[in-house]
Scaffold this active site. Structure first.
Site, PDB file in Angstrom:
ATOM      1  N   HIS A   1       6.297  12.693   5.922  1.00  0.00           N
ATOM      2  CA  HIS A   1       6.929  13.931   5.484  1.00  0.00           C
ATOM      3  C   HIS A   1       8.444  13.756   5.466  1.00  0.00           C
ATOM      4  CE1 HIS A   1       3.135  16.027   5.388  1.00  0.00           C
ATOM      5  NE2 HIS A   1       2.837  15.358   6.490  1.00  0.00           N
TER       6      HIS A   1
ATOM      7  N   GLU B   1       0.848  -1.188   0.000  1.00  0.00           N
ATOM      8  CA  GLU B   1       0.000   0.000   0.000  1.00  0.00           C
ATOM      9  C   GLU B   1       0.881   1.234   0.000  1.00  0.00           C
ATOM     10  OE1 GLU B   1      -1.476   0.587   4.482  1.00  0.00           O
ATOM     11  OE2 GLU B   1      -2.221  -1.256   3.615  1.00  0.00           O
TER      12      GLU B   1
END
Lengths: 301, 389
Positions: free
Chosen positions: A250, A211
């Site tokens: 991030h 995923e």
């Protein structure tokens, strides 16, 4: 043949007296898994579902020769439970618990690496491991599986069931199905399990279910490509239509080279010669149609 | 959980990281005067407090020289939707401005602490070119980015030896830099952060290090160890009203712009279901993972959430029971419809643990449900049903 667990695996369940622990202990027992002990601190000496309960994993290993641990301990105590099992010489630890703090897992990985013997941790936040027809160490519904020769490795829980069910309905059984878990820090990654399955004489083909996020799929693809080998591998990556920015890492993703999108993973798989499946509804069908007649016959028998 | 800049800086301040002088948080233009007075002479910087990055390029950060300019900028920013490269197209409402005294920048660096998934360790990341878009730099010139793996979750100054050499800083600056890095790593470890980013960390013309911006993301799984943040999370503006409701119910919910409302168990299967709806020619109205350990009440609340979305023209429930049992899902559903009116078609695909009991419960209820056998079948039926309405 299979990997990780087999008909004779002796399993201890940590957190066996909790509601999830006892419900799934029963599921494992009904499937035929040798659940030889349970552990709940303070409840040693009692019994649940006919299984003796101990205060510690070490006692369960000593008294019942447990070699595999299945963990249902709540998140705040789960990291400690994993380390306890590893220090008690359990060789395979399967941690189902969801929601363990990431820094706790950093500590677990460090501790496991310091131990003298090899220990394999699957999870956390995973459905577990099953060798159909022989041993179920996890929370997956047993009846959807069928013994056979397709290995499955997945980051997801329920999407794994979906893939298994599609294969089973086409008559394709599974050698071993491993849910490696959905957390950022995992005990064992795609590529280690893929390596074992490629070595396993009982596995004819492998399905990888990935995923978006992280770079474990890319690493597995590179591993497969560099290894050069003969078993066919198929891959599906979930999340092509997921809204961007909602789940992506991030700074972590930056350090790892800006990977993580569904497209980057699919591309990495394709480049490695892995068959990329577009539709989550066609995982079974694609594997079925791609197997050569001899492999198909092997896989079906 | 993401912290806003001012919340991140509050955390940094507690650990002694040097920050720009601040006049405080301004939620209404009328309170701006007090903040400016607190700071004394300008120029000042007004910074929109939003969660997404790319604020500066989107015009969310304003350098102002007079009180009049400041009032004008505040009027333009407060209450407006700021659309940045990272939150497009819907943008994010600016509810507050953080007011700081402007500084003269001599050098800008990028520093962060984050988790490296592959290594399973925290890493410290450094780049001598701060203030830039670090994602782009990582793609285009990865050699400019340096990392140090924090083996024991601790920082060893020797790991950074020489990193600031090319910057031609005066003596003492290197030592002070290491102290700041030490503080950042301490914050990361003690506060259970998953990302702590200072971009830029500046060396001022006056010869001081200052963290000009700060972005902290805390590990949601560890919030139970930090009750003050748990409280903050419950009212955080990071989430929409519906998302906050979902959070309280222990459901992950992300609103999208399609017409098919989805309820699925497990994030992977939920994403695959969205992919499948897309392949079947429809669009999902949301991502909703009801969770592995859901109970009947969570299922009911998930449904309420779905049906409160006016865009929804058909509902697709895709449950493959593992921990979550199908009979529990069926009970939650029936519970929900005792109070709610189902105004749209409901397509249901149940498989897995206790599937027979679940199907029996639904069958006996008389609820009008379109059953589906497979994932593809379910998606196609939902898309067709949404078109008919």
């Amino acid at each position: 043949m299979s990997i990780l667990v087999h008909a004779d695996s002796r399993v201890v369940i940590q957190g066996i007296t909790g509601s999830a622990g006892s419900f799934h202990a029963q599921g494992c027992l009904e499937y035929g898994t040798k659940v030889v002990a349970g552990v709940t601190p303070g409840k040693g000496g009692s019994e649940i579902l006919g299984v003796p309960v101990f205060d510690s994993v070490r006692q369960a290993v000593k008294g019942r020769h447990a070699e595999v641990s299945l963990i249902f301990v709540p998140a705040p105590h789960a990291a400690d439970a994993i380390v306890e099992a590893a220090e008690a010489d359990v060789k395979l630890i399967v941690c189902i618990t969801e929601g363990i703090p990431v820094l706790d897992m950093v500590g677990v990985k460090r501790r496991l690496a310091q131990l003298p013997g090899p220990v394999v941790l699957i999870g956390p936040n995973c459905p577990g491991v099953i060798t159909p027809g022989a041993c179920k160490v996890g929370i997956m519904p047993g009846y959807i599986h069928r013994a056979g020769k397709v290995g499955i490795i997945s980051r997801s829980g329920t999407l794994t069931y979906e893939a298994v069910w599609q294969l089973t309905r086409l008559g394709l059984g599974q050698s071993t199905v491993v849910g490696i878990g959905g957390d950022p820090i995992l005990g064992t990654g795609f590529q280690e399990i893929l390596g074992r399955m490629l070595e396993d004489p009982g596995t004819e083909a492998v399905v990888l279910i990935g995923e978006i996020g992280g770079s474990a799929e890319e690493a597995a693809a590179q591993f497969y490509r560099e290894r050069g080998n003969s078993k066919p591998v198929f891959a599906f990556v979930a999340g092509r239509t997921a809204p961007p920015g909602k789940r992506m890492g991030h700074a972590g993703a930056i350090v790892e080279g800006g990977t993580g999108t569904a497209e980057s993973k699919r591309e990495a798989f394709r480049k490695a010669g892995i068959c990329v499946i577009d539709s989550p509804a066609e995982i079974g069908q694609t594997v079925f149609e791609s197997l050569s007649p001899t492999r198909k016959q092997d896989a079906l028998t | 959980m993401k912290l806003l800049e001012y919340q991140s800086k509050e955390l940094l301040r507690r650990y002694g990281v040097p920050l720009p002088r601040s006049g405080g948080l301004v939620r209404a233009a009328g309170h701006l005067g007090k903040a400016l007075k607190e700071l004394g002479r300008g120029p000042w910087v007004l910074k929109s407090q939003v969660f997404s990055g790319g604020r500066g390029a989107a015009g969310g950060i304003r350098l102002v020289r007079t009180a009049q300019e400041a009032a004008c900028a505040a009027g333009e920013l407060l209450g407006k939707r700021l659309v940045t490269a990272q939150n497009a197209p819907e943008g994010e409402t600016v509810r507050a401005l953080w007011v700081e005294g402007a500084l003269e920048i001599s050098r800008e660096l990028y520093v962060s602490v984050s988790i490296h998934r592959g290594l399973g360790r925290p890493v410290f990341t450094f780049c001598a070119e701060g203030g830039v878009e670090i994602e782009r730099l990582a793609r285009e010139s990865p050699e400019k980015i340096r990392t140090a793996v924090l083996e024991e979750g601790e920082f060893r100054p020797h790991q950074l030896r020489g990193w600031t050499d090319g910057l031609e800083l005066p003596s003492g600056a290197g030592e002070r830099f290491q102290e700041i890095v030490g503080s950042l790593i301490r914050i990361f470890m003690e506060q259970d952060a998953s990302t702590l980013e200072i971009n830029p960390l500046i060396w001022t013309a006056q010869g001081e290090w200052v963290a000009l911006d700060a972005k902290v993301i805390l590990d949601d799984n560890a919030l139970y160890r930090h009750p003050e943040y748990l409280k903050l999370a419950q009212k955080s503006e990071e989430y929409s009203k519906a998302e906050r409701k979902a959070l309280e119910a222990g459901i992950s919910y992300v609103s999208m712009d399609g017409e098919i409302g989805c309820m699925v168990n497990g994030a992977g299967l939920a994403m695959a279901t969205l992919d499948m709806i897309h392949l079947a020619g429809g669009r999902a109205a949301n991502f909703l993972d009801v969770g592995g350990g859901a109970d009947a009440q969570q299922v009911r609340r998930g449904f309420e959430l779905l049906l409160s979305d006016r865009k929804v023209r058909a509902v697709l429930v895709n449950i493959f029971g593992g921990i979550l049992r199908c009979d529990v899902v069926a009970r939650g559903l029936l519970d929900a419809f005792r109070k709610l009116r189902l105004g749209v078609p409901l397509v249901m695909r149940l498989e897995g643990t206790r599937v027979e009991e679940g199907r029996k419960l639904l069958g006996a209820s008389g609820l009008s449900v379109i059953g589906a056998e497979t994932l593809a079948d379910a998606a196609q039926r939902a898309v067709a049903a949404a078109r008919k309405v």
